[in-house]
Motif scaffolding. Structure first.
Motif, PDB file in Angstrom:
ATOM      1  N   VAL A  74       0.930  -1.304   0.014  1.00  0.00           N
ATOM      2  CA  VAL A  74      -0.196   0.056   0.082  1.00  0.00           C
ATOM      3  C   VAL A  74       0.979   1.147  -0.018  1.00  0.00           C
ATOM      4  O   VAL A  74       0.669   2.067  -0.687  1.00  0.00           O
ATOM      5  N   HIS A  75       1.980   1.038   0.692  1.00  0.00           N
ATOM      6  CA  HIS A  75       2.714   2.373   0.822  1.00  0.00           C
ATOM      7  C   HIS A  75       3.505   2.783  -0.544  1.00  0.00           C
ATOM      8  O   HIS A  75       3.475   4.029  -0.915  1.00  0.00           O
ATOM      9  N   GLN A  76       3.645   1.760  -1.225  1.00  0.00           N
ATOM     10  CA  GLN A  76       4.094   1.835  -2.783  1.00  0.00           C
ATOM     11  C   GLN A  76       3.215   2.519  -3.679  1.00  0.00           C
ATOM     12  O   GLN A  76       3.252   3.202  -4.525  1.00  0.00           O
ATOM     13  N   GLU A  77       1.821   1.987  -3.327  1.00  0.00           N
ATOM     14  CA  GLU A  77       0.640   2.441  -4.188  1.00  0.00           C
ATOM     15  C   GLU A  77       0.180   3.853  -3.849  1.00  0.00           C
ATOM     16  O   GLU A  77       0.500   4.737  -4.716  1.00  0.00           O
ATOM     17  N   VAL A  78       0.726   4.530  -2.565  1.00  0.00           N
ATOM     18  CA  VAL A  78       0.560   5.790  -2.140  1.00  0.00           C
ATOM     19  C   VAL A  78       1.496   6.577  -2.857  1.00  0.00           C
ATOM     20  O   VAL A  78       1.129   7.694  -3.103  1.00  0.00           O
ATOM     21  N   ASN A  79       2.834   6.166  -2.683  1.00  0.00           N
ATOM     22  CA  ASN A  79       3.862   6.882  -3.104  1.00  0.00           C
ATOM     23  C   ASN A  79       3.669   7.044  -4.657  1.00  0.00           C
ATOM     24  O   ASN A  79       3.967   8.264  -5.052  1.00  0.00           O
TER      25      ASN A  79
END
Length: 277
Positions: A74-79
């Protein structure tokens, strides 16, 4: 001085619920880019849609705050969608019936069907501690990796009145929220040499989907427990979700609270200040 969140990336866990969904909308109105994380994707997307309909920038993400690998994805998606996080609101949490007693005080002549302290299910207690404590620690581990390099960044946790004085019936939830307050202070010290500040709010008694049946009967009249709460709240009423916004904004905005770190701010109608007499 005014709040300045324009183009800030705000990540909110538990954003499908009433309290954090309302916070998400408030940040959206201030021009922030809001990532709404919740295990219930539809609920997070519903709030995100409201923000976008009002001209804001937001997106809902399915996120399990107890699964670090999933949070990394999810962190990668948000970034990719918004960029690195500037403000993290750790709002995921809650209680469980398996960790709640039926009685406020132990007595030796209670009915057999009463669920007492001795009957509490260890799996329920573990669930409550994990959801609240790990559900705050793990998102911080993941999203603060980017925040340590920011010029200004802020983490806001959600503690509770239970952290100051435990309420009857809910020992696991009270203990877990006390742990959140302790973790908030620990994180503030740990990140003090970076530009991350970590604080928390401690909401008083608000009516939410989780507690509505405990506070009101079928005729929507206050239950005996609700009457006790109101009797010990000097303002004499329950709080509203939007009454948390000012405190969260204040602690998150570097312009207003740049030298405030490691505090837990009660927003409780005077409950914590009242001795009951």
């Amino acid at each position: 001085m005014i709040f300045d969140f324009k183009d800030k990336v705000v990540v909110i866990t538990g954003a499908g619920g009433v309290i954090c969904g309302d916070l998400a909308k408030a940040f959206g109105k201030q021009g922030a880019k809001v990532a709404l994380l919740d295990l219930n994707l539809e609920a997070a997307q519903a709030f995100a849609s409201e923000i976008k309909a009002a001209g804001g920038h937001a997106k809902g993400y399915r996120a399990n705050v107890l699964d670090k690998d999933h949070l990394q994805d999810v962190h990668q998606e948000v970034n990719k969608d918004f960029g690195p996080c500037d403000i993290l609101i750790n709002g995921a949490g809650g209680n469980n019936p398996k960790a709640t007693t039926d009685n406020e005080f132990h007595e030796n002549d209670l009915p057999e069907e009463t669920k007492t302290f001795f009957d509490l299910d260890p799996t329920g207690i573990e669930f409550v501690f994990n959801l609240n404590y790990l559900g705050t620690l793990l998102p911080t581990q993941v999203f603060a990796q980017d925040m340590v390099t920011k010029e200004h960044a802020a983490i806001s946790n959600i503690s509770s009145m239970n952290a100051f004085t435990p309420l009857t019936k809910i020992p696991a939830y009270s203990g877990a929220k006390a742990a959140i307050s302790n973790l908030t202070a620990w994180l503030a010290v740990h990140f003090a040499k970076t530009n991350i500040r970590c604080n928390a709010i401690a909401p008083g008694f608000l009516v939410t989907k989780q507690n509505e049946n405990l506070l009101f009967d079928e005729q929507h009249q206050p239950t005996p427990r609700a009457k006790k709460i109101l009797g010990n709240t000097p303002m004499g009423r329950f709080g509203k979700a939007d009454e948390l916004t000012g405190g969260v904004f204040f602690l998150a905005d570097h312009n207003l609270s740049s030298f405030i770190d490691g505090v837990v701010l009660p927003i409780d109608g005077g409950f914590n200040a009242y001795a009951g007499v």
